[in-house]
Design a protein around this motif. Structure first.
Motif, mmCIF file in Angstrom:
data_model
loop_
_atom_site.group_PDB
_atom_site.id
_atom_site.type_symbol
_atom_site.label_atom_id
_atom_site.label_comp_id
_atom_site.label_asym_id
_atom_site.label_seq_id
_atom_site.Cartn_x
_atom_site.Cartn_y
_atom_site.Cartn_z
ATOM 1 N N UNK A 172 0.307 -1.336 0.246
ATOM 2 C CA UNK A 172 0.186 -0.162 -0.226
ATOM 3 C C UNK A 172 0.752 1.105 0.201
ATOM 4 N N UNK A 173 1.822 0.786 0.583
ATOM 5 C CA UNK A 173 2.208 3.367 1.217
ATOM 6 C C UNK A 173 3.699 2.387 -0.445
ATOM 7 N N UNK A 190 4.401 -6.101 0.520
ATOM 8 C CA UNK A 190 5.939 -5.259 1.183
ATOM 9 C C UNK A 190 7.482 -5.533 1.663
ATOM 10 N N UNK A 191 8.173 -4.963 1.045
ATOM 11 C CA UNK A 191 9.423 -5.400 1.004
ATOM 12 C C UNK A 191 10.080 -4.327 2.306
ATOM 13 N N UNK A 192 8.969 -3.768 3.472
ATOM 14 C CA UNK A 192 9.219 -3.795 4.660
ATOM 15 C C UNK A 192 10.501 -2.354 3.813
ATOM 16 N N UNK A 193 9.973 -1.475 3.593
ATOM 17 C CA UNK A 193 11.034 -0.653 2.808
ATOM 18 C C UNK A 193 10.471 0.977 2.416
ATOM 19 N N UNK A 194 9.252 0.625 3.661
ATOM 20 C CA UNK A 194 7.810 1.915 2.910
ATOM 21 C C UNK A 194 8.541 3.582 3.037
ATOM 22 N N UNK A 195 10.140 3.832 3.176
ATOM 23 C CA UNK A 195 10.227 4.687 3.627
ATOM 24 C C UNK A 195 11.140 5.102 2.322
ATOM 25 N N UNK A 196 11.321 4.387 1.553
ATOM 26 C CA UNK A 196 11.969 4.358 0.632
ATOM 27 C C UNK A 196 10.583 3.898 -0.797
ATOM 28 N N UNK A 234 5.547 -1.636 7.783
ATOM 29 C CA UNK A 234 6.041 -2.194 9.387
ATOM 30 C C UNK A 234 7.708 -2.083 8.339
ATOM 31 N N UNK A 235 8.690 -1.405 9.339
ATOM 32 C CA UNK A 235 9.652 -1.481 7.957
ATOM 33 C C UNK A 235 11.192 -0.802 9.521
ATOM 34 N N UNK A 285 14.207 -4.015 9.881
ATOM 35 C CA UNK A 285 14.809 -3.927 8.513
ATOM 36 C C UNK A 285 16.478 -2.942 8.817
ATOM 37 N N UNK A 342 13.920 -12.632 7.167
ATOM 38 C CA UNK A 342 13.768 -11.977 5.844
ATOM 39 C C UNK A 342 14.327 -12.892 4.540
ATOM 40 N N UNK A 400 4.622 6.049 7.318
ATOM 41 C CA UNK A 400 4.392 6.218 6.179
ATOM 42 C C UNK A 400 3.747 6.424 5.354
ATOM 43 N N UNK A 401 3.582 6.601 3.991
ATOM 44 C CA UNK A 401 1.768 6.873 2.989
ATOM 45 C C UNK A 401 2.154 8.469 3.123
ATOM 46 N N UNK A 434 8.493 10.377 5.797
ATOM 47 C CA UNK A 434 8.328 9.112 5.888
ATOM 48 C C UNK A 434 10.190 8.328 6.881
ATOM 49 N N UNK A 435 9.944 7.822 7.472
ATOM 50 C CA UNK A 435 10.323 7.462 8.767
ATOM 51 C C UNK A 435 10.538 6.519 9.968
ATOM 52 N N UNK A 476 -6.551 -3.197 -2.201
ATOM 53 C CA UNK A 476 -4.821 -3.047 -2.166
ATOM 54 C C UNK A 476 -4.112 -3.896 -0.839
ATOM 55 N N UNK A 477 -4.689 -3.478 0.455
ATOM 56 C CA UNK A 477 -4.780 -4.462 1.534
ATOM 57 C C UNK A 477 -4.974 -5.996 1.774
#
Lengths: 155, 430
Positions: free
Chosen positions: A82-83, A120-126, B89-90, B93, B124, B244-245, B250-251, B332-333
């Motif tokens: 989604x992001x 989702x690749x867990x890098x939504x900040x990018x 969620x990131x 990582x 992962x 995010x979004x 975002x961060x 999408x979700x």
């Protein structure tokens, strides 16, 4: 079966001696070299692990990163979470499809590229984010699709 | 606004992923202190006193989880869940890619506390760099005597191995993760027995999230009172929120729990894109219900977010603004859960398939009014009827979207398509 696979199988079993824990590390290592896991490879791995072919096949088919078709030299994953969608990942995918002349899930005829969706690749900040051979590239705006394809990456 | 970082305190230190640099920034000091000053049970008591709760999503008290391990002399395992894949969620990582030694130190301390002699990081499959960083950090820790036999000259020994997944969200569920770690398909196991009693290789096992374990070094350094000085009585301490979004910055942001959602979005993440207003917020990863603009003052602690009708979950905060189509976002979700359903049980496998199908046809103008009730009906047949939490997780956003934005779904049906032009993405800012 390549001779080094027997060595790799032995090493995997030494690191993960219990249950079938050596199986996935061995599959990863062979796929990194071969690019994908053919039926013949799966049969070889089954033999190396002392497991039924059907068992290895059932594990391989469960996980999205084990490939059962030949892959391009560069495997491009576009995150469609989604992001990333909010930041233009659908357009990015569309641009890549146009540029490569293939659809998501396909490889180019010359074997250079494979284009895949990623959850989702867990890098939504990018966002929108992509991976080329599992290396992150992002944010990649849809207009940067061409640049993404020329990205230098280790295999 | 002053931001005090703990788990992210070294994010700007160059080469903090190298053991020499990590040691120069007080790395492995907490481990030395642990082995010198604490008995394992004292450490478990300290974690209980701190009130630390699992940061993977469920928020279960960590000390209590550790306390469930039976005292029967069998080999104990600590398994670290680094299968971060909940959309939005990131944080894990960043923790493993940028500062892997913090996690390794946390694992050694946690293994000492739980008397585990073998530890595993389930990483992962998509985290290629993460796995490389972890493997290198683990090797450095062995070379420096922090892992292996007789750690720092004590009686404590520990082996730590990094295991790569291969692309499956469901393996973030702890019993599916253990199946995968044993070289099987990642189908969840029936519980009970819980992993504490029969986990990895049938042995007593603790499964903890990356962020949870990363709390251990500072917890030893600063003590449980430091932890309880932040947050609330039931939700003490710190949480890393991934924002995010539709926000300007975002961060990952480390907040004291009970920080208002508004502060996180406005002050930490820079607020919405200029000229836009917030339409809804998913506060804790794609599995939790929406919060509405009139709920932005909700304090981000486990209890307050539940009271507001959602969950803090994994801390993946996705901000949706007035240009986002709720039907498209929901589709999408839900599609994500269809893709990631392991297929073991029918309500989840078939339900996520049908919900996605119906949502997509509504979004693309082929829906009927009866489709809205059909969605609710399918959701009812999933809720509480699945083998593992994935099915229920697919409902959080959908059910709340149908409740708060029913008019948008109806407008899609009446207008034979998306009033926003069937685009999640708009070009204003790109």
């Amino acid at each position: 079966m390549k001779p080094e696979w027997q060595v790799w199988a032995k090493e995997a079993k030494e690191e993960f001696p219990r249950a079938n824990s050596a199986l996935m590390p061995l599959l990863h290592r062979i796929q990194l070299e071969e690019g994908w896991l053919s039926d013949a490879t799966i049969a070889d791995v089954a033999q190396l692990m002392g497991l039924p072919v059907q068992y290895v096949e059932s594990v391989v088919s469960f996980y999205s990163l084990f490939h059962q078709q030949p892959m391009g030299k560069k495997v491009v994953h576009v995150c469609v979470g989604l992001s990333c969608a909010l930041a233009g990942s659908d357009e990015l995918m569309h641009h890549l499809e146009q540029r490569l002349g293939i659809k998501e899930g396909q490889s180019t005829a010359d074997g250079a590229y494979t284009l895949l969706e990623a959850e989702c690749l867990a890098a939504c900040d990018k966002a929108p984010v992509a991976q080329v051979n599992l290396r992150y590239v992002g944010p990649v705006s849809p207009d940067d699709a061409t640049q993404l394809l020329s990205e230098e990456v280790t295999s | 606004m002053s931001i005090r970082h703990y788990l992210l305190r070294n994010r700007d230190v160059r080469n903090i992923d190298q053991i020499d640099v990590y040691e120069a920034h007080e790395g492995y000091v907490a481990l030395r202190q642990t082995l010198k000053e604490y008995q394992p049970d004292e450490l478990v008591a300290m974690v209980k006193k701190s009130g630390l709760r699992g940061r993977g999503g469920a928020g279960f008290p960590t000390g209590m989880k550790w306390g469930f391990l039976p005292n029967d002399g069998r080999t104990r395992y600590l398994v670290v869940n680094s299968d971060e894949a909940e959309p939005g969620t990131f944080k894990d990582r960043e923790l493993i890619e940028e500062n892997p030694h913090q996690l390794v130190e946390g694992i050694i301390i946690s293994s000492y506390a739980t008397r585990a002699s073998e530890a595993y990081i389930y990483c992962r499959g998509e985290f290629r760099r993460g796995a490389e960083q972890l493997r290198r950090a683990v090797q450095e820790a062995y070379d420096h005597g922090y892992l292996g036999k007789h750690i720092l000259g004590t009686e404590f020994s520990l082996d730590l191995k990094v295991y790569r997944g291969a692309g499956a969200y469901i393996c973030g569920e702890e019993s599916a993760l253990l199946e995968s770690l044993e070289g099987k398909r990642g189908n969840p196991r029936l519980k009970p027995p819980f992993p504490a009693v029969a986990g990895l290789y049938g042995g007593p096992t603790v499964v903890n999230n990356v962020e949870t374990i990363c709390n251990l070094p500072p917890l030893v350094t600063y003590g449980p009172e430091w932890y309880t000085s932040m947050g609330t009585e039931k939700s003490p301490g710190l949480k890393i929120m991934s924002v995010s979004g539709r926000v300007r910055r975002p961060g990952n942001y480390e907040i004291p729990l009970a920080t208002p959602l508004r502060t996180l979005i406005e002050e930490y993440a820079g607020g919405p894109i200029p000229g836009r207003t917030i339409k809804a917020v998913i506060p804790g990863g794609s599995s939790v219900p929406l919060l509405m603009p009139n709920q932005l003052d909700t304090p981000l602690d486990y209890e307050s977010v539940i009271k507001a009708g959602s969950m803090l979950g994994s801390g993946g905060c996705i901000v949706l603004d007035d240009q986002v189509c709720i039907v498209g976002a929901t589709a999408r979700l839900v599609r994500f859960y269809r893709e990631e359903s392991c297929g073991k049980c029918t309500p989840c496998r078939e339900g996520t398939y049908w919900m996605t199908d119906v949502l997509e046809r509504v979004e693309h103008g082929m829906g009927q009014n009866s489709d809205l009730d059909l969605l609710s009906d399918v959701a009812d047949n999933i809720a509480g009827k699945c083998f593992c939490p994935l099915g229920d997780a697919s409902l959080g956003v959908l059910v709340s979207a149908l409740k708060h934005f029913r008019h948008e779904f109806e407008a899609h049906v009446a207008g034979h398509g998306c009033p926003m032009g069937a685009r999640l993405y708009d070009t204003v800012n790109h």
